[in-house]
Write a protein that holds these residues in place. Sequence first.
Motif, PDB file in Angstrom:
ATOM      1  N   PRO A   1       0.827  -1.221   0.000  1.00 40.97           N
ATOM      2  CA  PRO A   1       0.000   0.000   0.000  1.00 40.97           C
ATOM      3  C   PRO A   1       0.856   1.265   0.000  1.00 40.97           C
ATOM      4  O   PRO A   1       1.678   1.474   0.904  1.00 40.97           O
ATOM      5  N   VAL A   2       0.664   2.093  -1.009  1.00 39.06           N
ATOM      6  CA  VAL A   2       1.485   3.292  -1.164  1.00 39.06           C
ATOM      7  C   VAL A   2       1.294   4.256   0.005  1.00 39.06           C
ATOM      8  O   VAL A   2       2.262   4.845   0.501  1.00 39.06           O
ATOM      9  N   ASP A   3       0.057   4.418   0.454  1.00 44.79           N
ATOM     10  CA  ASP A   3      -0.174   5.365   1.551  1.00 44.79           C
ATOM     11  C   ASP A   3       0.526   4.916   2.830  1.00 44.79           C
ATOM     12  O   ASP A   3       1.002   5.750   3.614  1.00 44.79           O
ATOM     13  N   GLU A   4       0.641   3.620   3.030  1.00 45.37           N
ATOM     14  CA  GLU A   4       1.346   3.110   4.212  1.00 45.37           C
ATOM     15  C   GLU A   4       2.855   3.322   4.085  1.00 45.37           C
ATOM     16  O   GLU A   4       3.525   3.637   5.073  1.00 45.37           O
ATOM     17  N   ILE A   5       3.380   3.135   2.897  1.00 43.08           N
ATOM     18  CA  ILE A   5       4.804   3.395   2.662  1.00 43.08           C
ATOM     19  C   ILE A   5       5.119   4.850   2.989  1.00 43.08           C
ATOM     20  O   ILE A   5       6.070   5.163   3.724  1.00 43.08           O
ATOM     21  N   GLU A   6       4.325   5.750   2.433  1.00 48.44           N
ATOM     22  CA  GLU A   6       4.571   7.178   2.633  1.00 48.44           C
ATOM     23  C   GLU A   6       4.356   7.586   4.085  1.00 48.44           C
ATOM     24  O   GLU A   6       5.100   8.414   4.625  1.00 48.44           O
ATOM     25  N   ALA A   7       3.356   6.995   4.749  1.00 44.36           N
ATOM     26  CA  ALA A   7       3.077   7.340   6.140  1.00 44.36           C
ATOM     27  C   ALA A   7       4.228   6.951   7.057  1.00 44.36           C
ATOM     28  O   ALA A   7       4.539   7.666   8.025  1.00 44.36           O
ATOM     29  N   LEU A   8       4.866   5.832   6.776  1.00 42.06           N
ATOM     30  CA  LEU A   8       5.994   5.402   7.606  1.00 42.06           C
ATOM     31  C   LEU A   8       7.167   6.369   7.501  1.00 42.06           C
ATOM     32  O   LEU A   8       7.931   6.539   8.444  1.00 42.06           O
ATOM     33  N   ALA A   9       7.296   7.015   6.346  1.00 39.21           N
ATOM     34  CA  ALA A   9       8.354   8.017   6.178  1.00 39.21           C
ATOM     35  C   ALA A   9       7.971   9.343   6.829  1.00 39.21           C
ATOM     36  O   ALA A   9       8.737   9.915   7.611  1.00 39.21           O
ATOM     37  N   THR A  10       6.783   9.823   6.536  1.00 41.62           N
ATOM     38  CA  THR A  10       6.390  11.149   7.030  1.00 41.62           C
ATOM     39  C   THR A  10       6.214  11.163   8.547  1.00 41.62           C
ATOM     40  O   THR A  10       6.501  12.162   9.202  1.00 41.62           O
ATOM     41  N   SER A  11       5.767  10.047   9.120  1.00 41.46           N
ATOM     42  CA  SER A  11       5.591  10.002  10.572  1.00 41.46           C
ATOM     43  C   SER A  11       6.922  10.044  11.306  1.00 41.46           C
ATOM     44  O   SER A  11       6.959  10.321  12.507  1.00 41.46           O
ATOM     45  N   ALA A  12       8.012   9.767  10.582  1.00 42.60           N
ATOM     46  CA  ALA A  12       9.349   9.799  11.180  1.00 42.60           C
ATOM     47  C   ALA A  12      10.081  11.110  10.888  1.00 42.60           C
ATOM     48  O   ALA A  12      11.288  11.209  11.107  1.00 42.60           O
ATOM     49  N   GLY A  13       9.344  12.106  10.380  1.00 39.24           N
ATOM     50  CA  GLY A  13       9.947  13.413  10.154  1.00 39.24           C
ATOM     51  C   GLY A  13      10.555  13.602   8.786  1.00 39.24           C
ATOM     52  O   GLY A  13      11.348  14.524   8.581  1.00 39.24           O
ATOM     53  N   LEU A  14      10.176  12.766   7.822  1.00 33.27           N
ATOM     54  CA  LEU A  14      10.653  12.916   6.445  1.00 33.27           C
ATOM     55  C   LEU A  14       9.566  13.586   5.602  1.00 33.27           C
ATOM     56  O   LEU A  14       8.379  13.316   5.781  1.00 33.27           O
ATOM     57  N   VAL A  15      10.002  14.430   4.683  1.00 31.58           N
ATOM     58  CA  VAL A  15       9.077  15.156   3.809  1.00 31.58           C
ATOM     59  C   VAL A  15       9.422  14.853   2.357  1.00 31.58           C
ATOM     60  O   VAL A  15      10.603  14.843   1.971  1.00 31.58           O
ATOM     61  N   ALA A  16       8.402  14.586   1.537  1.00 34.86           N
ATOM     62  CA  ALA A  16       8.626  14.298   0.123  1.00 34.86           C
ATOM     63  C   ALA A  16       9.105  15.551  -0.596  1.00 34.86           C
ATOM     64  O   ALA A  16       8.438  16.588  -0.564  1.00 34.86           O
ATOM     65  N   ARG A  17      10.257  15.461  -1.260  1.00 32.29           N
ATOM     66  CA  ARG A  17      10.837  16.582  -1.997  1.00 32.29           C
ATOM     67  C   ARG A  17      10.805  16.391  -3.502  1.00 32.29           C
ATOM     68  O   ARG A  17      10.897  17.364  -4.260  1.00 32.29           O
ATOM     69  N   HIS A  18      10.713  15.146  -3.937  1.00 30.98           N
ATOM     70  CA  HIS A  18      10.710  14.857  -5.374  1.00 30.98           C
ATOM     71  C   HIS A  18       9.825  13.644  -5.604  1.00 30.98           C
ATOM     72  O   HIS A  18       9.916  12.660  -4.869  1.00 30.98           O
ATOM     73  N   GLN A  19       8.956  13.719  -6.613  1.00 33.58           N
ATOM     74  CA  GLN A  19       8.098  12.587  -6.950  1.00 33.58           C
ATOM     75  C   GLN A  19       7.952  12.478  -8.458  1.00 33.58           C
ATOM     76  O   GLN A  19       7.921  13.495  -9.159  1.00 33.58           O
ATOM     77  N   SER A  20       7.865  11.252  -8.936  1.00 33.04           N
ATOM     78  CA  SER A  20       7.586  11.019 -10.358  1.00 33.04           C
ATOM     79  C   SER A  20       6.903   9.664 -10.497  1.00 33.04           C
ATOM     80  O   SER A  20       7.014   8.805  -9.613  1.00 33.04           O
ATOM     81  N   ARG A  21       6.192   9.484 -11.609  1.00 30.35           N
ATOM     82  CA  ARG A  21       5.485   8.234 -11.864  1.00 30.35           C
ATOM     83  C   ARG A  21       5.585   7.878 -13.340  1.00 30.35           C
ATOM     84  O   ARG A  21       5.673   8.750 -14.195  1.00 30.35           O
ATOM     85  N   ASP A  22       5.565   6.572 -13.602  1.00 29.18           N
ATOM     86  CA  ASP A  22       5.345   6.114 -14.969  1.00 29.18           C
ATOM     87  C   ASP A  22       4.220   5.078 -14.918  1.00 29.18           C
ATOM     88  O   ASP A  22       3.467   5.021 -13.941  1.00 29.18           O
ATOM     89  N   PHE A  23       4.105   4.255 -15.924  1.00 32.05           N
ATOM     90  CA  PHE A  23       2.966   3.339 -16.001  1.00 32.05           C
ATOM     91  C   PHE A  23       2.941   2.365 -14.823  1.00 32.05           C
ATOM     92  O   PHE A  23       1.869   2.060 -14.274  1.00 32.05           O
ATOM     93  N   ILE A  24       4.115   1.892 -14.398  1.00 28.50           N
ATOM     94  CA  ILE A  24       4.177   0.884 -13.346  1.00 28.50           C
ATOM     95  C   ILE A  24       4.767   1.423 -12.054  1.00 28.50           C
ATOM     96  O   ILE A  24       4.278   1.121 -10.966  1.00 28.50           O
ATOM     97  N   TRP A  25       5.782   2.279 -12.152  1.00 23.29           N
ATOM     98  CA  TRP A  25       6.590   2.632 -10.994  1.00 23.29           C
ATOM     99  C   TRP A  25       6.323   4.042 -10.478  1.00 23.29           C
ATOM    100  O   TRP A  25       5.976   4.935 -11.245  1.00 23.29           O
ATOM    101  N   GLN A  26       6.522   4.208  -9.183  1.00 13.81           N
ATOM    102  CA  GLN A  26       6.435   5.499  -8.517  1.00 13.81           C
ATOM    103  C   GLN A  26       7.745   5.744  -7.788  1.00 13.81           C
ATOM    104  O   GLN A  26       8.284   4.857  -7.133  1.00 13.81           O
ATOM    105  N   SER A  27       8.281   6.965  -7.912  1.00  7.30           N
ATOM    106  CA  SER A  27       9.537   7.333  -7.264  1.00  7.30           C
ATOM    107  C   SER A  27       9.288   8.501  -6.304  1.00  7.30           C
ATOM    108  O   SER A  27       8.569   9.426  -6.636  1.00  7.30           O
TER     109      SER A  27
END
Length: 224
Positions: free
Chosen positions: A191-217
């Motif tokens: 689950p993508v939201d769980e992946i991101e929540a584990l980072a943000t809850s630890a004080g990390l903030v998303a600075r760069h994001q990109s997507r293609d057909f299959i992958w998310q960075s």
Amino acid sequence: GPRFGRFRWVPDCCDPISYRRFFNSKEARRRLRNYRKRGLDKRAAAILGFLNTQDIGGADVLEVGGGVGDFQVELLKAGAGRAINIELSQGYEVSAEQLAEEEGLSDQMERQFGDFVEMQDQLEPAQIVLLNRVICCYPYMERMMSASVAKTGRFLALVFPREKRSTKFFIRIGNFWCRVRKVNFRAFVHPVDEIEALATSAGLVARHQSRDFIWQSVVFERVA
């Protein structure tokens, strides 16, 4: 050549023999050929482009499942100080050592074998932590993310499957093919939201994001 460490494995998780059959020396040679011809894949190249806009001079790099080490090579060329790769499969080692020697970077690169989650207490934090298409290869996403976040000094760069029906369909086909070949390896769409929540809850903030057909960075930066 690159320095090697002992293999550390806990039997209830990832079978290194199965990973070695899937991520083998033939796959390593293919990846090395692709890197020599085309450079990094577009997802890794986009992350590298972002990191090159930051001050990464002298930064330590920790990559989990870094394969032949091409991403580490590019970061070292960009000014990073040293890199360590934690790899479950030993199938990459000949190609990885060859690449490091060709680039004159053997003294700055270290490779260890084992399950990163189980090895985390023996590893120092790094300013840049990379997991490029690694979370999808690990059954326990929460453990992998928690270990990765704990070792992140500044940047955590992730590439993982998008949570889409089409992506899950392709993953199922791949897993079926592994079963047919009697390879005990499975991929996962966590689950993508769980992946991101584990980072943000630890004080990390998303600075760069990109997507293609299959992958998310996503590249997270520690701000707290």
